[in-house]
Design an enzyme around this catalytic site. Structure first.
Site, PDB file in Angstrom:
ATOM      1  N   ASP A 245       0.836  -1.195   0.000  1.00 32.30           N
ATOM      2  CA  ASP A 245       0.000   0.000   0.000  1.00 32.30           C
ATOM      3  C   ASP A 245       0.878   1.254   0.000  1.00 32.30           C
ATOM      4  O   ASP A 245       1.606   1.490   0.964  1.00 32.30           O
ATOM      5  CB  ASP A 245      -0.866  -0.043   1.277  1.00 32.30           C
ATOM      6  CG  ASP A 245      -2.111   0.786   1.149  1.00 32.30           C
ATOM      7  OD1 ASP A 245      -2.049   1.841   0.502  1.00 32.30           O
ATOM      8  OD2 ASP A 245      -3.149   0.378   1.705  1.00 32.30           O
ATOM      9  N   ASP A 246       0.843   2.013  -1.089  1.00 33.62           N
ATOM     10  CA  ASP A 246       1.605   3.279  -1.161  1.00 33.62           C
ATOM     11  C   ASP A 246       3.115   3.087  -1.172  1.00 33.62           C
ATOM     12  O   ASP A 246       3.855   3.961  -0.703  1.00 33.62           O
ATOM     13  CB  ASP A 246       1.300   4.192   0.055  1.00 33.62           C
ATOM     14  CG  ASP A 246      -0.051   4.838   0.011  1.00 33.62           C
ATOM     15  OD1 ASP A 246      -0.795   4.625  -0.952  1.00 33.62           O
ATOM     16  OD2 ASP A 246      -0.364   5.577   0.982  1.00 33.62           O
TER      17      ASP A 246
ATOM     18  N   CYS B 277      -5.467   4.695  -3.717  1.00 27.97           N
ATOM     19  CA  CYS B 277      -5.740   3.281  -3.434  1.00 27.97           C
ATOM     20  C   CYS B 277      -6.908   2.653  -4.135  1.00 27.97           C
ATOM     21  O   CYS B 277      -6.767   1.761  -4.950  1.00 27.97           O
ATOM     22  CB  CYS B 277      -6.021   3.061  -1.955  1.00 27.97           C
ATOM     23  SG  CYS B 277      -4.867   3.784  -0.873  1.00 27.97           S
TER      24      CYS B 277
ATOM     25  N   ASP C 274      -0.271  -0.489  -4.828  1.00 24.96           N
ATOM     26  CA  ASP C 274      -1.384   0.171  -5.518  1.00 24.96           C
ATOM     27  C   ASP C 274      -0.960   1.459  -6.222  1.00 24.96           C
ATOM     28  O   ASP C 274      -1.371   1.741  -7.334  1.00 24.96           O
ATOM     29  CB  ASP C 274      -2.578   0.393  -4.572  1.00 24.96           C
ATOM     30  CG  ASP C 274      -2.190   0.970  -3.231  1.00 24.96           C
ATOM     31  OD1 ASP C 274      -1.018   1.374  -3.056  1.00 24.96           O
ATOM     32  OD2 ASP C 274      -3.062   1.027  -2.336  1.00 24.96           O
ATOM     33  N   ASN C 275      -0.134   2.241  -5.563  1.00 22.90           N
ATOM     34  CA  ASN C 275       0.347   3.500  -6.147  1.00 22.90           C
ATOM     35  C   ASN C 275       1.624   3.883  -5.413  1.00 22.90           C
ATOM     36  O   ASN C 275       1.925   3.335  -4.350  1.00 22.90           O
ATOM     37  CB  ASN C 275      -0.702   4.618  -6.005  1.00 22.90           C
ATOM     38  CG  ASN C 275      -1.210   4.756  -4.585  1.00 22.90           C
ATOM     39  OD1 ASN C 275      -2.299   4.260  -4.263  1.00 22.90           O
ATOM     40  ND2 ASN C 275      -0.442   5.382  -3.720  1.00 22.90           N
TER      41      ASN C 275
END
Ligand SMILES: *[C@@H]1O[C@H](CO)[C@@H](O)[C@H](O)[C@H]1NC(C)=O
Ligand SMILES: *[C@@H]1O[C@H](CO)[C@@H](O)[C@H](O)[C@H]1NC(C)=O
Ligand SMILES: *[C@@H]1O[C@H](CO)[C@@H](O)[C@H](O)[C@H]1NC(C)=O
Ligand SMILES: *[C@@H]1O[C@H](CO)[C@@H](O)[C@H](O)[C@H]1NC(C)=O
Ligand SMILES: *[C@@H]1O[C@H](CO)[C@@H](O)[C@H](O)[C@H]1NC(C)=O
Length: 599
Positions: free
Chosen positions: A47-48, A83, A335-336
């Site tokens: 995540d991130d 997200c 996700d990013n």
């Protein structure tokens, strides 16, 4: 409820095309061998996680098991740097403008929007089940998937699931997980990364003896910021009251890397002047205290990622112990991306800069070259669903992806070079959030009007990012000469730096081509997303930017095209705010007729 809708999290995206209508053979789809068992797939989604601040350099076990034993796709991108939209794009293979899940919470996004758009019965796990897979998942699925809506309805497509739920998803020390159809369970005092590792291992063990192939999704929350759930649930919570703090590592990792700091790249907190456009160009130079805190933020991310590194180690060793490692694909991505300090930005994502959209993708598995780094092959999150479905040999028929399968074997990678899409369609709607401290007052928490479209183009000898914002401000970075995106060549202040020619073609002519590419991409569907030049040149004689730069198309691009523009800024995908549209009434150009004559 408003609190829940406000909340939540923040990140992700993807999409893909299975077959192109260019009479070319689809690229990179794994070759089915009907005699062989369908392979297992483990998909690890952080995540991130950044690529540009070198977080992977601090993950030795991931390097050992995945990077050294697999292929690192060095030009992998998410298509929307937040997200939930990014994750919905990933699991559906569609750009966010085709999912219309563009935010982390209703009305424009979140789990309820995913459901209302019909995707709960039309996304990857459902297709994998149809292909005979046993599907399992643990961790964060989407934002606004909560302790109150988790069963209305339950997410489709999973044989076994153990989800993290809002508003406790980002509570590192008091997460709520929810298994199958059981009620949610809160885990005060336990660390979310130890929990998810134990859950992932137990899921793996449970499927080892099953005759069906399996897909296991593992989505730990690190290195996302910690979010205090009470800041989301209080009655007067709103977007600016959400309390982000740096992620909380496992106690055994809490003191690692005392000297690590955000890489001081040329775009880190530049003193010489602002960069970018819109609100980013107005950011203040960060003071010493601010930079020191942000370095701490960075270290906490690296420390939190140690729990993920151990998770990767545990999963790979368990696969090995179960005798499954050689027949299992392991994917690792996020996700990013994330930025800290670049362009003077406070910790966060949601921008179109490389830090936010250029992300890690590592794959190991049958036929995937070991220790290979793939350059010059652009892949995106919307390419992942067709890739995974291709591995599973699932039915692609009837499905329309906005991406195309990622080549996995060395041979397919080589064949893809020069034939595959060279662009990423980047898009964003809504707000940008500062997840660090607000050094200049609370008004620095939220940036409004962060709605834009971008095209990242990476071809032989060129590398551009072109974008148009809802304010109609525009950006162009030539990353071959300006890899840190410090010089927006379309900003009036940068006039002195505008080159007379790029690639031997006058500057305005290059910009015109990029604008037309973006004009197609911003509303593309299916193969138009992977073959946008074909939509502009139906004769099929233009396959990339370089071809489009030919002098004979000057008039076509300079005088005959509509331009990308917005009528106003909206927080979601409101078509009527987004200027002229390429695909007004469905897409059915007539061969040989320039589209502008009949659109
Ligand atoms: C997984 O769920 C699908 C759909 O309900 C079902 O058809 C299949 O038998 C299940 N697989 C396993 C291994 O339980
Ligand atoms: C943990 O979260 C639960 C809700 O899931 C809450 O009731 C409880 O008070 C929290 N415990 C702590 C120690 O914060
Ligand atoms: C959010 O809540 C705070 C504190 O209650 C208040 O001061 C602020 O104006 C609110 N902001 C918005 C955008 O509603
Ligand atoms: C945001 O955009 C809206 C509508 O386009 C405009 O009215 C408003 O002034 C803009 N706000 C900021 C802070 O730029
Ligand atoms: C996307 O969803 C929003 C919110 O429901 C809606 O207002 C908008 O019209 C939708 N856009 C499209 C293109 O369907």
């Amino acid at each position: 409820m408003r609190a829940t809708s406000v909340l939540l999290g923040l990140h992700l995206a993807l999409a893909v095309a299975y077959e192109n209508n260019n009479n070319q053979k689809p690229l990179g789809n794994p070759r089915p061998n009907p005699k062989k068992k369908q392979p297992n797939i483990v998909f690890i989604l952080t995540d991130d996680q950044d690529l540009h601040m070198n977080s992977l350099d601090y993950m030795p076990l991931t390097k050992k098991h995945l990077i050294d034993q697999g292929t690192f796709y060095k030009q992998h991108y998410c298509t929307t740097a937040i997200c939930c939209p990014s994750r919905v794009s990933l699991w559906t293979g569609k750009q966010a403008h085709n999912t219309n899940v563009t935010d982390v919470s209703p009305p424009y996004g979140g789990y309820p929007k995913f459901v209302s758009q019909g995707f709960n019965s039309a996304y990857l796990p459902v297709w994998l089940q149809n292909a005979g897979y046993n599907t399992l998942y643990t961790g964060k699925l989407f934002n606004a998937h909560t302790t109150t809506n988790y069963d209305s309805p339950f997410p489709g497509g999973w044989n076994t699931s153990d989800f993290l739920l809002d508003p406790y998803t980002y509570d590192y020390l008091n997460a709520t997980y929810q298994r199958n159809h059981d009620p949610p369970v809160s885990h005060p005092g336990q660390h979310t990364l130890d929990l998810i590792t134990a859950k992932a291992l137990s899921l793996l063990t449970s499927v080892a003896a099953s005759p069906s192939p399996f897909f296991l999704g593992i989505a730990p929350v690190a290195p996302h910021s910690n979010v205090d759930a009470s800041s989301l649930t209080s009655p007067d919570a709103n977007i600016s009251t959400v309390q982000f703090t740096p992620p909380i590592p496992l106690a055994r990792h809490a003191h690692l890397f005392p000297d690590a700091r955000v890489p001081r790249t040329p775009n880190f907190n530049p003193a010489s002047g602002p960069s970018g456009t819109s609100w980013i160009r107005r950011l203040r130079h960060q003071g010493e205290d601010n930079v020191e805190f942000n370095d701490h933020f960075y270290r906490q991310r690296l420390r939190a990622l140690q729990g993920v590194d151990e998770l990767v180690d545990a999963v790979v060793r368990r696969l090995d112990a179960l005798g499954l490692l050689e027949e299992t694909y392991v994917f690792y991505t996020t996700d990013n991306g994330f930025h800290i300090g670049q362009h003077r930005l406070q910790p966060g994502k949601e921008c179109g800069f490389e830090e936010d959209v250029h992300v890690p993708l590592v794959v190991r598995g049958p036929g995937v070259p070991k220790g290979r780094e793939v350059e010059g092959v652009v892949t995106t999150h919307v390419d992942l669903a067709p890739t995974l479905l291709g591995i599973a040999r699932g039915e692609g028929d009837g499905l329309e992806f906005d991406g195309e399968a990622i080549p996995l074997t060395g041979e397919d990678v080589d064949a893809a070079r020069g034939r595959r899409h060279e662009h990423v369609a980047v898009e964003f709607w809504g707000l940008a959030l500062n997840e660090g401290k607000t050094w200049g007052g609370e008004e620095e928490r939220v940036a409004l009007n962060n709605t834009y479209k971008g095209a990242r183009v990476v071809g032989e000898g060129y590398s551009f990012y072109y974008s148009v914002w809802c304010s109609n401000e525009r950006e162009l970075y030539d990353l071959t000469t300006d890899p840190y995106q410090l010089r927006n060549l379309l900003h009036p202040d940068e006039k002195a730096h505008v080159p007379a020619t790029i690639l031997g073609v006058s500057f305005d002519k290059v910009v015109a081509r990029l604008d037309s590419l973006l004009f197609v991409l911003k509303s593309c569907k299916g193969t138009t997303c992977t073959r946008p030049w074909h939509a502009l040149h139906p004769a099929g004689n233009v396959l990339n930017l370089k071809d489009a730069l030919a002098v004979r198309f000057d008039d076509f691009y300079l005088t005959q095209q509509k331009r990308v523009s917005f009528d106003r800024c909206e927080l979601g995908y409101i078509v009527d705010a987004e200027g002229p549209q390429f695909e007004k009434d469905g897409f059915a150009y007539r061969q040989g007729t320039p589209w502008y004559e009949w659109v």
